[in-house]
Design a protein around this motif. Structure first.
Motif, mmCIF file in Angstrom:
data_model
loop_
_atom_site.group_PDB
_atom_site.id
_atom_site.type_symbol
_atom_site.label_atom_id
_atom_site.label_comp_id
_atom_site.label_asym_id
_atom_site.label_seq_id
_atom_site.Cartn_x
_atom_site.Cartn_y
_atom_site.Cartn_z
ATOM 1 N N HIS A 58 2.126 3.112 -6.247
ATOM 2 C CA HIS A 58 2.185 3.817 -7.532
ATOM 3 C C HIS A 58 1.843 2.810 -8.618
ATOM 4 O O HIS A 58 2.594 1.865 -8.872
ATOM 5 N N VAL A 59 0.684 2.988 -9.255
ATOM 6 C CA VAL A 59 0.208 2.038 -10.255
ATOM 7 C C VAL A 59 1.068 2.134 -11.508
ATOM 8 O O VAL A 59 1.294 3.223 -12.053
ATOM 9 N N ASP A 60 1.567 0.994 -11.951
ATOM 10 C CA ASP A 60 2.444 0.938 -13.120
ATOM 11 C C ASP A 60 1.720 1.443 -14.372
ATOM 12 O O ASP A 60 0.518 1.190 -14.552
ATOM 13 N N PHE A 86 -2.839 -5.748 -13.370
ATOM 14 C CA PHE A 86 -2.569 -4.706 -12.383
ATOM 15 C C PHE A 86 -1.172 -4.887 -11.814
ATOM 16 O O PHE A 86 -0.801 -5.979 -11.369
ATOM 17 N N ALA A 87 -0.394 -3.812 -11.837
ATOM 18 C CA ALA A 87 0.956 -3.835 -11.269
ATOM 19 C C ALA A 87 1.167 -2.539 -10.489
ATOM 20 O O ALA A 87 0.714 -1.462 -10.908
ATOM 21 N N THR A 88 1.835 -2.646 -9.362
ATOM 22 C CA THR A 88 2.041 -1.461 -8.535
ATOM 23 C C THR A 88 3.395 -1.486 -7.843
ATOM 24 O O THR A 88 3.889 -2.548 -7.444
ATOM 25 N N PRO A 138 -3.689 4.157 -14.581
ATOM 26 C CA PRO A 138 -2.268 3.838 -14.662
ATOM 27 C C PRO A 138 -1.420 5.104 -14.474
ATOM 28 O O PRO A 138 -1.789 6.183 -14.949
ATOM 29 N N GLY A 139 -0.323 4.970 -13.754
ATOM 30 C CA GLY A 139 0.565 6.099 -13.528
ATOM 31 C C GLY A 139 0.225 6.937 -12.316
ATOM 32 O O GLY A 139 1.009 7.794 -11.917
ATOM 33 N N LYS A 140 -0.922 6.694 -11.698
ATOM 34 C CA LYS A 140 -1.331 7.458 -10.536
ATOM 35 C C LYS A 140 -0.781 6.829 -9.245
ATOM 36 O O LYS A 140 -0.504 5.634 -9.178
ATOM 37 N N THR A 141 -0.668 7.661 -8.229
ATOM 38 C CA THR A 141 -0.188 7.221 -6.924
ATOM 39 C C THR A 141 -1.322 7.300 -5.902
ATOM 40 O O THR A 141 -2.035 8.310 -5.839
ATOM 41 N N TYR A 142 -1.475 6.243 -5.111
ATOM 42 C CA TYR A 142 -2.547 6.193 -4.125
ATOM 43 C C TYR A 142 -1.940 5.875 -2.751
ATOM 44 O O TYR A 142 -1.197 4.895 -2.604
#
Length: 268
Positions: free
Chosen positions: A173-175, A183-185, A258-262
């Motif tokens: 989940h991208v911060d 980049f933070a996850t 940002p805010g998306k989940t992969y």
């Protein structure tokens, strides 16, 4: 006849000696050793609970999982942990079995919980679990959940266990604060040890160079590159316990947001 009986006696003694020296017989001392070894896998801890009586504690807490703690596969079977288990956030995602026998309402059966939060005030014991109301009640005999929740601080036993998320792969989940240079996850749903010792990032334009990410907080890892990050981005995770490494190749697309989940295609 006397000579015959003497020969019989000699044969009997020889057979008996052979059996004594060659028999792999039951040895209670060996059983006791194995039982002690099995028992040593369990360690003492204190246990309390927080949040609603049948809830998930807080909404994700200090690990950053958010409302996912209420949903499958966590399903509210989670716990905040004292400093020795929280490990400044690096203990996030670890799975433990907990059981209690110190109260009449305890079933004695182990239940599995995941560390998803911090309990900074839980320092009275070497290890402490501040369980969700759901997981605390799961240690009770059927129908005695409320009796157990009213017991106050419990003395329990715990042991590290393997995390198992059937049908799940490691998810990123991208911060929300991420940008093309930073980049933070959040890393979720790691099978096996559950704890990550390192995360590395590779850009699409650099096929050989893995950039080490830093542990930020909770289950979040970050990279402040200082230059434009070019996707798709691959992430390499190393398990803290086994040292096993997996690579989520191209898991973060070039047009990531940002805010998306992969979701990756891999797990431990």
């Amino acid at each position: 006849m006397a000579l015959f009986h003497v020969k019989q006696s000699i044969v009997f003694v020889l057979v008996l000696l052979f059996l004594v020296h060659s028999c792999y017989c039951f040895n209670p001392k060996l059983l006791n050793v194995s039982m002690v070894q099995a028992a040593s896998n369990w360690s003492p801890a204190g246990a309390t609970w927080y949040g609603s009586r049948t809830g998930a504690g807080s909404d994700g807490g200090a690990c950053g999982y958010g409302t996912a703690v209420e949903q499958a596969p966590f399903s509210s079977m989670i716990s905040a942990a004292g400093p020795s288990l929280y490990k400044s956030g690096e203990g996030c995602g670890a799975c433990y079995q907990v059981r209690c026998t110190s109260n009449a309402a305890c079933s004695g059966n182990p239940v599995t919980v995941v560390i998803t939060d911090q309990c900074p005030g839980c320092t009275s014991e070497s290890a402490h679990f501040d369980l969700s109301g759901t997981s605390f009640g799961a240690m009770a005999k059927p129908g005695q959940e409320e009796q157990l929740r009213n017991a106050g601080v419990l003395q329990i036993e715990y042991t590290k266990s393997q995390c198992k998320y059937p049908g799940r792969t490691v998810t990123f989940h991208v911060d929300a604060g991420s940008n093309p240079y930073y980049f933070a996850t959040l890393v979720e749903y790691e099978d096996g040890d559950g704890e990550i010792s390192s995360v590395e990032l590779k850009q699409a334009t650099d096929s050989d160079s893995w950039l080490p990410m830093q542990h930020s907080w909770g289950a979040v890892w970050q990279l402040n590159s200082g230059s434009l990050l070019r996707g798709p981005l691959s992430l390499k995770l190393t398990s803290d316990g086994s040292g096993e490494t997996i690579v989520a190749a191209g898991v973060i697309p070039a047009d990531w947001q940002p805010g998306k989940t992969y979701r990756s295609l891999v797990n431990f």
